[in-house]
Write a protein that holds these residues in place. Structure first.
Motif, mmCIF file in Angstrom:
data_model
loop_
_atom_site.group_PDB
_atom_site.id
_atom_site.type_symbol
_atom_site.label_atom_id
_atom_site.label_comp_id
_atom_site.label_asym_id
_atom_site.label_seq_id
_atom_site.Cartn_x
_atom_site.Cartn_y
_atom_site.Cartn_z
ATOM 1 N N THR A 688 26.519 22.426 53.571
ATOM 2 C CA THR A 688 27.877 22.910 53.355
ATOM 3 C C THR A 688 27.907 23.728 52.075
ATOM 4 O O THR A 688 27.417 23.271 51.031
ATOM 5 N N PHE A 689 28.521 24.930 52.151
ATOM 6 C CA PHE A 689 28.578 25.803 50.967
ATOM 7 C C PHE A 689 29.792 26.722 51.082
ATOM 8 O O PHE A 689 30.296 26.991 52.172
ATOM 9 N N PRO A 690 30.292 27.260 49.938
ATOM 10 C CA PRO A 690 31.511 28.084 49.942
ATOM 11 C C PRO A 690 31.211 29.550 50.246
ATOM 12 O O PRO A 690 30.105 30.036 50.009
ATOM 13 N N ILE A 691 32.245 30.257 50.738
ATOM 14 C CA ILE A 691 32.210 31.708 50.898
ATOM 15 C C ILE A 691 33.524 32.258 50.335
ATOM 16 O O ILE A 691 34.607 31.797 50.704
ATOM 17 N N LYS A 692 33.437 33.217 49.437
ATOM 18 C CA LYS A 692 34.615 33.822 48.812
ATOM 19 C C LYS A 692 35.036 35.043 49.614
ATOM 20 O O LYS A 692 34.227 35.931 49.878
ATOM 21 N N VAL A 693 36.323 35.078 49.995
ATOM 22 C CA VAL A 693 36.860 36.192 50.784
ATOM 23 C C VAL A 693 37.983 36.854 49.980
ATOM 24 O O VAL A 693 38.956 36.187 49.610
ATOM 25 N N GLN A 694 37.842 38.156 49.704
ATOM 26 C CA GLN A 694 38.866 38.926 49.010
ATOM 27 C C GLN A 694 39.434 39.990 49.946
ATOM 28 O O GLN A 694 38.689 40.625 50.692
ATOM 29 N N VAL A 695 40.768 40.159 49.886
ATOM 30 C CA VAL A 695 41.423 41.260 50.592
ATOM 31 C C VAL A 695 41.787 42.306 49.547
ATOM 32 O O VAL A 695 42.517 42.017 48.589
ATOM 33 N N LEU A 696 41.270 43.522 49.710
ATOM 34 C CA LEU A 696 41.456 44.600 48.748
ATOM 35 C C LEU A 696 42.131 45.793 49.414
ATOM 36 O O LEU A 696 42.060 45.964 50.639
ATOM 37 N N THR A 697 42.779 46.606 48.580
ATOM 38 C CA THR A 697 43.189 47.917 49.081
ATOM 39 C C THR A 697 41.937 48.777 49.211
ATOM 40 O O THR A 697 40.917 48.499 48.562
ATOM 41 N N PRO A 698 41.983 49.834 50.016
ATOM 42 C CA PRO A 698 40.819 50.721 50.087
ATOM 43 C C PRO A 698 40.439 51.319 48.737
ATOM 44 O O PRO A 698 39.308 51.764 48.548
ATOM 45 N N GLY A 699 41.371 51.303 47.796
ATOM 46 C CA GLY A 699 41.065 51.789 46.458
ATOM 47 C C GLY A 699 40.470 50.733 45.558
ATOM 48 O O GLY A 699 40.152 51.015 44.404
ATOM 49 N N GLY A 700 40.324 49.493 46.040
ATOM 50 C CA GLY A 700 39.678 48.447 45.263
ATOM 51 C C GLY A 700 40.612 47.496 44.561
ATOM 52 O O GLY A 700 40.153 46.616 43.823
ATOM 53 N N LEU A 701 41.918 47.595 44.776
ATOM 54 C CA LEU A 701 42.861 46.686 44.145
ATOM 55 C C LEU A 701 42.896 45.364 44.903
ATOM 56 O O LEU A 701 43.027 45.343 46.127
ATOM 57 N N LEU A 702 42.789 44.267 44.165
ATOM 58 C CA LEU A 702 42.816 42.946 44.775
ATOM 59 C C LEU A 702 44.212 42.624 45.272
ATOM 60 O O LEU A 702 45.194 42.704 44.539
ATOM 61 N N ILE A 703 44.296 42.258 46.542
ATOM 62 C CA ILE A 703 45.569 41.845 47.133
ATOM 63 C C ILE A 703 45.648 40.328 47.187
ATOM 64 O O ILE A 703 46.638 39.725 46.778
ATOM 65 N N SER A 704 44.592 39.681 47.704
ATOM 66 C CA SER A 704 44.558 38.220 47.754
ATOM 67 C C SER A 704 43.101 37.784 47.820
ATOM 68 O O SER A 704 42.216 38.569 48.186
ATOM 69 N N ASP A 705 42.856 36.557 47.445
ATOM 70 C CA ASP A 705 41.504 36.000 47.594
ATOM 71 C C ASP A 705 41.610 34.538 47.995
ATOM 72 O O ASP A 705 42.609 33.869 47.748
ATOM 73 N N SER A 706 40.571 34.066 48.641
ATOM 74 C CA SER A 706 40.532 32.681 49.106
ATOM 75 C C SER A 706 39.079 32.257 49.228
ATOM 76 O O SER A 706 38.165 33.096 49.233
#
Length: 751
Positions: A688-706
């Protein structure tokens, strides 16, 4: 004063009632005596002359209230002007020639307790002016010498106590000896005095334009009318609500209605219109139905119908053959102010959107084609950095305020187009070497378009007529043209608006035209061209320039829109945000501190709106995903509370997983309310291990992460390899041992 004019004045003085003409005569001769007694050659005779003048003046004062002293406004005392007789000029000929009548119509109000009888009107004509500067001194009541005077008695006119009445007085101009055979074309100051047997009204000052014959080369004049209204949206937290009703008032009973009504009465008159995109957009919004803080207004509401009617009127005017349309900024924003603040991109957007709203369908609202390559900068303001902005917008011809140029001494009013010195673009604009041709708007003409008082429409119109005639008479033998640009908030009233257009249409010394025609018929003078003024000098026309905090708010709003645009939202959504920023840039907000604060709030609400939209996009929630083999597909559910699809980027990061298609996954057209994105993954490990998922704008701005949990039940390849290797080693070792044992010779018996 001597000659025919003096003789005519003296003759009229002898025939006036109550010694009034005698007073005028005495004052004229007092002026002459004083003037002849002040020179060096008359020093010896000055004392007797001054004594005679003083005696004449004393006699005049004893005979009754004197007429206004020459060269002064000469207003009567407050009681006379405010409580007894008042006169307002409502009719006067725009221009006169031989054989014409000097006809005057006045509205007379009698505020006394008794009827005003024995009404008479005295018309005094002063020496004509020979320059624009001399003309402008007459606006302050500073006239030259008296040229002609006549008094017209209206014995049958009685104005009752507390009543008002129109009166008319007329005199053939040729009966005034000064104009019997004159060929002296001029603008002449005129003073009109109405008096009764009991009181005298405050004098009315105006101007008479006289031409002995139509000139061979009339002055070309291009009237440019900006059409604009301040934003009806003023609350940044509720940017779609109409919170100001000034536009409805303006198009029904106010200034825009007056301007359009006047234009409609002169369908053949060449006029150039410059409507702002903001005005057209607001009319379209209101016509479709709109919301206020208190109610929803439907398209059948009278206010919505008034907006629709006004937009239709504008389209009809723009479609007339005699009317041309010129592009301007979306809202009245001085380009030098934006460029100085480092907001060149915003200035560029102002020009692009200002033009787009004019274009034919389906893009524009005016459904008209603006003059190709032409621009009216807000306020006519332009500095050198702004020239590049203008060229990027595709404009090489501008209508420029004289205040934008470096001051130079000049004998005559500018009457030709001009090349701007260094007016070409730069290598970065793609228009290297292109010229900038400017038609210079005459500031004096613009001033005459503004009524000094609502009750003085005729006097204001005559100032405009006198100014244009004086410009023409500077060089009557040359072909010249000027531009008259109305103020952005022009409020002429119906009488002045119609009067200005009638002056253009009917005056023999004027040739109405368009700026484009001016350039095509008159070549700019050869030479280095005119130099634009320094930015600070150009911006002096805006005394209430905002502070840095205002421009910082605009910059942050622009950056927020840029971030939002990378999502590729629908044009409607992006356009609404962009329009809010264009509105926030308008100089309409700059007039008071409170309005400027509201402008900052209006701009500051844009980043908040963008953040609110971005917050509606959510990454996958906490969950555990099981992989049963060393390769597999991970389903990631992305939520969207938006009403439209957008583009986002998923960025994946894990120490134990590999992603054959890359760590960044482009999601084109993320659909609301959620969409599952399947990502291929592989692993060499179990557990068992974690995976980090980020949602970004196409310009690279962070919208959300989980962070998600991945559990792999696949065999550990490394462990299997080690175990397998060990087993193979043991098997090999056993085999080798067995072989050796088999080949070993039997032991020898010792016996």
């Amino acid at each position: 004063m001597s000659g025919p004019g003096a003789r005519h004045t003296a003759a009229n003085a002898r025939g006036e009632v109550g010694g009034r003409g005698l007073l005028d005569c005495i004052l004229v001769h007092v002026k002459r005596v004083l003037s002849t007694a002040t020179g060096p050659a008359s020093a010896a005779a000055s004392t007797p002359a001054r004594r005679l003048a003083a005696a004449c003046l004393s006699a005049a004062l004893l005979l009754g209230p004197a007429a206004p002293a020459l060269g002064q406004s000469g207003a009567p005392d407050e009681e006379t002007s405010e409580e007894q007789l008042q006169a307002r000029l409502v009719g006067f000929p725009v221009g006169l020639g031989p054989g014409d009548d000097l006809a005057v119509t006045l509205e007379v109000l009698n505020r006394s307790s008794s009827a005003a009888e024995e009404i008479e009107v005295t018309v005094q004509i002063y020496q004509g002016v020979t320059s624009v500067s001399a003309l402008q001194t007459t606006y302050r009541g500073r006239f030259g010498s008296l040229l002609a005077s006549d008094t017209i008695r209206l014995d049958d006119v009685v104005v009752g106590a507390g009543e008002g009445r129109m009166i008319a007085a007329s005199k053939p101009l040729e009966e005034l000896s000064a104009f019997r055979n004159t060929t002296t074309d001029r603008a002449y100051p005129v003073r009109i005095v109405v008096r009764s047997s009991e009181s005298t009204a405050e004098p009315v000052d105006t101007h008479m334009v006289y031409y002995s014959e139509p000139p061979e080369k009339p002055l070309g004049i291009g009237l440019v009318v900006p059409l604009h209204s301040p934003s009806i949206y003023t609350d940044g937290s509720q940017p779609d609500l109409v919170t100001r009703g000034s536009l409805y008032e303006s198009v029904t009973e106010g200034r825009l209605n007056a301007i359009l009504t006047a234009l409609e009465q002169f369908p053949e008159l060449p006029v150039t219109l410059a409507p702002t995109g903001l005005l057209l957009s607001m009319l379209q919004d209101m016509a479709s139905g709109y919301a206020t803080p208190d109610a929803q207004v439907g398209p059948d509401d009278p206010q919505a119908q008034a907006a629709a009617s006004t937009l239709a009127r504008l389209r009809d005017l723009a479609a007339r053959p005699a009317t041309q349309v010129i592009a301007t900024s979306y809202s009245p924003t001085p380009l030098p102010a934006l460029n100085r603040a480092g907001l060149g991109d915003l200035a560029q957007t102002q020009l692009r959107e200002g033009r787009n709203t004019l274009l034919a369908e389906p893009v524009g609202l005016l459904r008209a084609q603006p003059l190709e390559g032409w621009l009216l900068p807000a306020g006519g303001a332009l500095d050198q950095p702004s020239v590049d902005t203008v060229h990027r917008a595709g404009s090489t011809h501008v209508i420029l305020a004289a205040d934008s140029l470096r001051p130079v001494r000049q004998t005559f009013t500018r009457g030709l187009p001009a090349r701007l010195q260094g007016g070409g673009g730069s290598a970065t604009t793609g228009v290297t070497g292109a010229e900038t041709i400017a038609v210079i708007a005459d500031s004096g003409l613009a001033d005459t378009l503004v009524p000094a008082d609502e009750s003085k429409a005729v006097e204001s119109r005559q100032r405009f007529a006198a100014e244009t005639a004086t410009i023409h008479l500077e060089t009557p033998g040359l072909t010249r043209a000027v531009a008259a640009v109305a103020p952005w908030d022009w409020d002429p009233g119906p009488d002045l608006a119609i009067g200005i257009l009638a002056t253009l249409a009917d005056s023999v010394w004027l040739n109405p035209t368009h700026p484009q025609q001016i350039v095509s018929e008159l070549d700019p003078p050869a030479g280095e061209g005119l130099r634009l003024g320094a930015t600070e000098d150009v911006l002096d026309a805006w005394p209430d320039l905002p502070t840095d905090s205002y421009f910082d708010a605009l910059e942050r709003a622009g950056e927020a829109i840029d971030r939002y645009s990378t999502l590729s939202p629908p044009a409607l959504q992006l356009g609404a945000l962009s329009r809010r920023l264009l509105i926030a840039q308008s100089s309409d907000w700059w007039s008071t501190t409170r309005r400027l604060e509201r402008a900052e709030e209006f701009a500051a609400a844009i980043p908040e709106s963008v953040d609110g939209e971005l917050s509606k996009i959510r990454g996958p929630g906490p969950q555990t995903i099981t992989l049963t083999s060393n390769t597999g597909v991970i389903p990631l559910s992305i939520g969207s509370g938006l009403d439209y699809p957008v583009n986002v980027v998923l960025r994946l990061d894990s120490d134990k997983l590999r992603f054959p298609d890359g760590n960044d996954v482009n999601v084109q057209g993320l659909q609301p309310p959620n969409q599952t994105i399947r990502v291929r993954a592989s692993t060499d490990a179990s557990g068992t291990f974690p995976i980090k998922v980020q949602v970004l704008t196409p310009g690279g701005l962070l919208i959300s992460d989980s962070v998600l949990t991945v559990r792999s039940t696949a065999y550990n390849i490394v462990a299997l390899s080690i175990t397998g290797g060990a087993a193979l080693f043991l098997v090999g070792w056993w085999i080798v041992g067995a072989v050796r044992k088999h080949k070993r010779p039997p032991p020898v018996d010792a016996a």
